[in-house]
Enzyme design. Sequence first.
Site, PDB file in Angstrom:
ATOM      1  CD  GLU A  48      -2.492  -8.025  -4.911  1.00 18.18           C
ATOM      2  OE1 GLU A  48      -3.435  -8.742  -5.335  1.00 18.18           O
ATOM      3  OE2 GLU A  48      -2.637  -6.856  -4.546  1.00 18.18           O
TER       4      GLU A  48
ATOM      5  CB  ALA B  95       1.951   3.270  -6.581  1.00 23.26           C
TER       6      ALA B  95
ATOM      7  NE  ARG C 268       7.877   4.036  -0.886  1.00 29.25           N
ATOM      8  CZ  ARG C 268       6.986   3.236  -1.412  1.00 29.25           C
ATOM      9  NH1 ARG C 268       7.315   1.999  -1.734  1.00 29.25           N
ATOM     10  NH2 ARG C 268       5.769   3.660  -1.660  1.00 29.25           N
TER      11      ARG C 268
ATOM     12  CE1 TYR D 125       5.319   0.191   1.930  1.00 31.59           C
ATOM     13  CE2 TYR D 125       6.180   2.439   1.925  1.00 31.59           C
ATOM     14  CZ  TYR D 125       5.182   1.535   1.609  1.00 31.59           C
ATOM     15  OH  TYR D 125       4.045   1.964   0.974  1.00 31.59           O
TER      16      TYR D 125
ATOM     17  CG  HIS E 279       0.487  -5.268  -1.294  1.00 34.39           C
ATOM     18  ND1 HIS E 279       0.921  -4.425  -2.286  1.00 34.39           N
ATOM     19  CD2 HIS E 279      -0.560  -5.953  -1.802  1.00 34.39           C
ATOM     20  CE1 HIS E 279       0.155  -4.585  -3.342  1.00 34.39           C
ATOM     21  NE2 HIS E 279      -0.756  -5.508  -3.084  1.00 34.39           N
TER      22      HIS E 279
ATOM     23  N   PRO F   5       7.159   0.219  -8.587  1.00 29.33           N
ATOM     24  CG  PRO F   5       5.467   1.757  -9.007  1.00 29.33           C
ATOM     25  CD  PRO F   5       5.840   0.319  -9.231  1.00 29.33           C
ATOM     26  CG  ASN F   6       8.248   5.038  -5.608  1.00 29.15           C
ATOM     27  OD1 ASN F   6       9.110   5.783  -6.051  1.00 29.15           O
ATOM     28  ND2 ASN F   6       6.970   5.198  -5.881  1.00 29.15           N
TER      29      ASN F   6
ATOM     30  CG  ASN G 181       4.901  -5.049  -3.500  1.00 31.06           C
ATOM     31  OD1 ASN G 181       3.995  -4.317  -3.886  1.00 31.06           O
ATOM     32  ND2 ASN G 181       5.522  -4.872  -2.337  1.00 31.06           N
TER      33      ASN G 181
ATOM     34  NE  ARG H 272       0.035   2.558   3.816  1.00 27.29           N
ATOM     35  CZ  ARG H 272       1.046   2.617   2.934  1.00 27.29           C
ATOM     36  NH1 ARG H 272       1.505   1.494   2.386  1.00 27.29           N
ATOM     37  NH2 ARG H 272       1.594   3.769   2.626  1.00 27.29           N
TER      38      ARG H 272
HETATM   39  C1  DQA Z   1       2.958  -1.506  -1.189  1.00 25.77           C
HETATM   40  C2  DQA Z   1       1.644  -0.796  -0.845  1.00 25.77           C
HETATM   41  C3  DQA Z   1       1.271   0.191  -1.924  1.00 25.77           C
HETATM   42  O1  DQA Z   1       0.045   0.847  -1.588  1.00 25.77           O
HETATM   43  C4  DQA Z   1       2.332   1.255  -2.064  1.00 25.77           C
HETATM   44  O2  DQA Z   1       2.024   2.128  -3.121  1.00 25.77           O
HETATM   45  C5  DQA Z   1       3.703   0.674  -2.227  1.00 25.77           C
HETATM   46  C6  DQA Z   1       4.069  -0.514  -1.461  1.00 25.77           C
HETATM   47  C7  DQA Z   1       3.421  -2.435  -0.058  1.00 25.77           C
HETATM   48  O3  DQA Z   1       4.252  -3.304  -0.344  1.00 25.77           O
HETATM   49  O4  DQA Z   1       3.011  -2.277   1.095  1.00 25.77           O
HETATM   50  O5  DQA Z   1       4.546   1.231  -2.915  1.00 25.77           O
HETATM   51  O6  DQA Z   1       2.743  -2.304  -2.337  1.00 25.77           O
END
Ligand code: DQA
Length: 135
Positions: free
Chosen positions: A92, A71, A14, A19, A94, A6-7, A68, A101
Amino acid sequence: MIINGPNLNLLGKREPEMYGSKTFEDYFIELQEKFEDCNLEYFQSNIEGELIGKIQEVGFSYDGIILNAAAYTHTSVGIGDAVKAVETPVVEVHISNTHKREDFRHVSYISSGAKGVILGFGLQSYNLAIQSFLG
Ligand code: DQA
């Protein structure tokens, strides 16, 4: 198969200080050019069940999954179970260093089923994940 949660469809717009300012679509083209011998695919969804469906769909035939879960990393027992259920190794990733964080981002339901975890290198985390499959 690269799977984004998501997002991450909003990358570029964003929180660019966190990011970056590149869209994933543009970055994906760079990855395809860099790894032209790999058959890379990309899927993004904001919906937990769709992410689980994609992991199940590709998870018995593809060479690797780069996930990835965004959230959902920190909340989803279902995605964590899907990662454990399939045969295809999952890396995995990120973009940000989640350990620098908020505390809730220090928990991952994915990591215990993953082959490995790459985080904190910006979009380059995906590049490193592909390289991890190439050995
Ligand atoms: C994320 C880190 C997550 O905590 C966050 O909710 C994201 C992006 C990252 O790629 O840094 O949406 O997965």
